[in-house]
Design a protein around this motif. Structure first.
Motif, mmCIF file in Angstrom:
data_model
loop_
_atom_site.group_PDB
_atom_site.id
_atom_site.type_symbol
_atom_site.label_atom_id
_atom_site.label_comp_id
_atom_site.label_asym_id
_atom_site.label_seq_id
_atom_site.Cartn_x
_atom_site.Cartn_y
_atom_site.Cartn_z
ATOM 1 N N UNK A 203 0.811 -1.218 0.000
ATOM 2 C CA UNK A 203 0.000 0.000 0.000
ATOM 3 C C UNK A 203 0.844 1.268 0.000
ATOM 4 N N UNK A 204 2.147 1.135 -0.186
ATOM 5 C CA UNK A 204 3.044 2.296 -0.200
ATOM 6 C C UNK A 204 3.526 2.517 -1.625
ATOM 7 N N UNK A 205 3.356 3.745 -2.129
ATOM 8 C CA UNK A 205 3.648 4.057 -3.525
ATOM 9 C C UNK A 205 4.469 5.336 -3.609
ATOM 10 N N UNK A 206 5.261 5.433 -4.651
ATOM 11 C CA UNK A 206 5.970 6.673 -4.936
ATOM 12 C C UNK A 206 5.082 7.582 -5.782
ATOM 13 N N UNK A 207 5.224 8.880 -5.553
ATOM 14 C CA UNK A 207 4.500 9.868 -6.347
ATOM 15 C C UNK A 207 5.170 10.025 -7.715
ATOM 16 N N UNK A 208 4.382 10.132 -8.797
ATOM 17 C CA UNK A 208 2.918 10.137 -8.876
ATOM 18 C C UNK A 208 2.377 8.710 -8.855
ATOM 19 N N UNK A 209 1.182 8.558 -8.308
ATOM 20 C CA UNK A 209 0.575 7.235 -8.200
ATOM 21 C C UNK A 209 -0.889 7.305 -8.615
ATOM 22 N N UNK A 210 -1.379 6.216 -9.195
ATOM 23 C CA UNK A 210 -2.786 6.090 -9.548
ATOM 24 C C UNK A 210 -3.373 4.931 -8.773
ATOM 25 N N UNK A 211 -4.439 5.203 -8.032
ATOM 26 C CA UNK A 211 -5.082 4.192 -7.201
ATOM 27 C C UNK A 211 -6.531 4.038 -7.632
ATOM 28 N N UNK A 212 -6.996 2.798 -7.621
ATOM 29 C CA UNK A 212 -8.354 2.496 -8.051
ATOM 30 C C UNK A 212 -9.243 2.277 -6.834
ATOM 31 N N UNK A 213 -10.363 3.004 -6.774
ATOM 32 C CA UNK A 213 -11.270 2.980 -5.635
ATOM 33 C C UNK A 213 -12.689 2.687 -6.140
ATOM 34 N N UNK A 214 -13.451 1.839 -5.452
ATOM 35 C CA UNK A 214 -14.850 1.638 -5.854
ATOM 36 C C UNK A 214 -15.592 2.961 -5.977
ATOM 37 N N UNK A 215 -16.391 3.091 -7.033
ATOM 38 C CA UNK A 215 -16.990 4.379 -7.385
ATOM 39 C C UNK A 215 -17.848 4.965 -6.273
ATOM 40 N N UNK A 216 -18.500 4.132 -5.476
ATOM 41 C CA UNK A 216 -19.411 4.634 -4.454
ATOM 42 C C UNK A 216 -18.759 4.788 -3.082
ATOM 43 N N UNK A 217 -17.453 4.551 -2.991
ATOM 44 C CA UNK A 217 -16.780 4.603 -1.692
ATOM 45 C C UNK A 217 -16.179 5.979 -1.437
ATOM 46 N N UNK A 218 -16.508 6.564 -0.298
ATOM 47 C CA UNK A 218 -15.868 7.813 0.119
ATOM 48 C C UNK A 218 -14.537 7.504 0.783
ATOM 49 N N UNK A 219 -13.523 8.282 0.463
ATOM 50 C CA UNK A 219 -12.190 8.088 1.033
ATOM 51 C C UNK A 219 -11.673 9.411 1.573
ATOM 52 N N UNK A 220 -10.762 9.327 2.522
ATOM 53 C CA UNK A 220 -10.144 10.516 3.079
ATOM 54 C C UNK A 220 -8.768 10.738 2.480
ATOM 55 N N UNK A 221 -8.348 11.989 2.431
ATOM 56 C CA UNK A 221 -7.017 12.334 1.913
ATOM 57 C C UNK A 221 -6.339 13.260 2.914
ATOM 58 N N UNK A 222 -5.143 12.870 3.337
ATOM 59 C CA UNK A 222 -4.372 13.653 4.301
ATOM 60 C C UNK A 222 -2.957 13.873 3.777
ATOM 61 N N UNK A 223 -2.437 15.061 3.969
ATOM 62 C CA UNK A 223 -1.037 15.345 3.655
ATOM 63 C C UNK A 223 -0.267 15.413 4.975
ATOM 64 N N UNK A 224 0.916 14.785 5.001
ATOM 65 C CA UNK A 224 1.611 14.596 6.271
ATOM 66 C C UNK A 224 3.127 14.673 6.103
ATOM 67 N N UNK A 225 3.800 14.938 7.223
ATOM 68 C CA UNK A 225 5.237 14.704 7.313
ATOM 69 C C UNK A 225 5.447 13.202 7.515
#
Length: 246
Positions: free
Chosen positions: A68-90
């Motif tokens: 589940x760890x990827x280098x930027x840039x990355x493309x991730x596939x998510x079920x269309x009806x699923x809400x996900x959170x996005x956080x930027x972190x150190x």
């Protein structure tokens, strides 16, 4: 109970029905860590950890799987009806074996043993209602981690003040952060030190090459897939993540 909960979470991870919040009733802190261990045995290896230090509760620790760890840039596939959170972190990556926690100069030795990176965390839950879930159930569910996208590392980060942060984060046309941000706990490196002193051998311990993310700089916005995410922390590199709707 940990065995049964781990089985339900594993099934949810493989696409089965999400786990009801009631499945966490009676869960202890020790039980939550046991669930993490059981899941890591099935979905690992572990490639890192997420940590939080609430002011009124024990430290929160959860593994992040290498897959589940990827280098930027990355493309991730998510079920269309699923809400996900996005956080930027150190984030910090350990480059050599963890210094002796009993050493009087532990903090300075740890500082020299890590590099600093910007990170995007994708928040996904295997539980039905993560917003209302008991904290121990969320911790058992790897603190609802879904993935991490890492930017380029900064090896000599002495000039970077991780008690503060500023940057920009945009999801599609929505600006999630623009300017100064609060660092969780007030000091990302202090949070890292607390993690390093607490992790022990849990899920294999913190090993060289593994990363630790230290908490959101932009809160926890919930989004629908079908977006381009672009982030940047001042003094560090840029981050790109594409969320495709499956």
């Amino acid at each position: 109970m940990p065995e049964a909960l781990a089985r339900l979470l594993a099934q949810a991870s493989r696409g089965s029905t999400k786990v009801p919040n009631s499945a966490g009733e009676g869960l202890t802190r020790e039980g939550a860590f046991e669930v993490q261990e059981r899941l890591a045995a099935s979905f690992g290896p572990v490639g890192g950890f997420k940590v939080a230090c609430p002011p009124d509760a024990p430290i929160v620790i959860a593994p992040i799987y290498s897959s589940d760890i990827h280098d930027s840039p990355a493309t991730l596939s998510i079920p269309a009806k699923e809400a996900v959170g996005v956080e930027m972190e150190y984030a910090f990556r350990l480059l050599e074996p963890l210094p002796d926690p009993m050493a009087s100069d532990f903090a300075s030795r740890l500082r020299a043993a890590v590099e600093l990176l910007p990170a995007l965390e994708l928040v996904r839950a295997r539980i039905a209602d993560p917003v209302a879930a008991d904290p121990l159930l969320k911790m058992a569910d790897n603190q609802i981690n879904g993935a991490v996208v890492l930017g380029g590392p900064l090896r000599d980060w002495r000039a970077q003040d991780v008690t503060r942060a500023a940057g920009r984060l945009q999801a599609g046309s929505e600006v999630l952060l623009d300017g100064a941000a609060r660092v969780p706990g007030g000091d990302a490196f202090e949070t890292l030190c607390k993690f390093a002193l607490a992790i022990g051998a849990h899920c294999g311990g913190w090993q060289p090459g593994q990363v630790v993310i230290t908490g959101s700089l932009n809160g926890l916005p919930w989004l629908s897939p079908g977006l381009n995410i672009a982030g940047q922390i001042d003094g560090l590199g840029t981050l790109e993540m594409r969320l495709d709707a499956a």
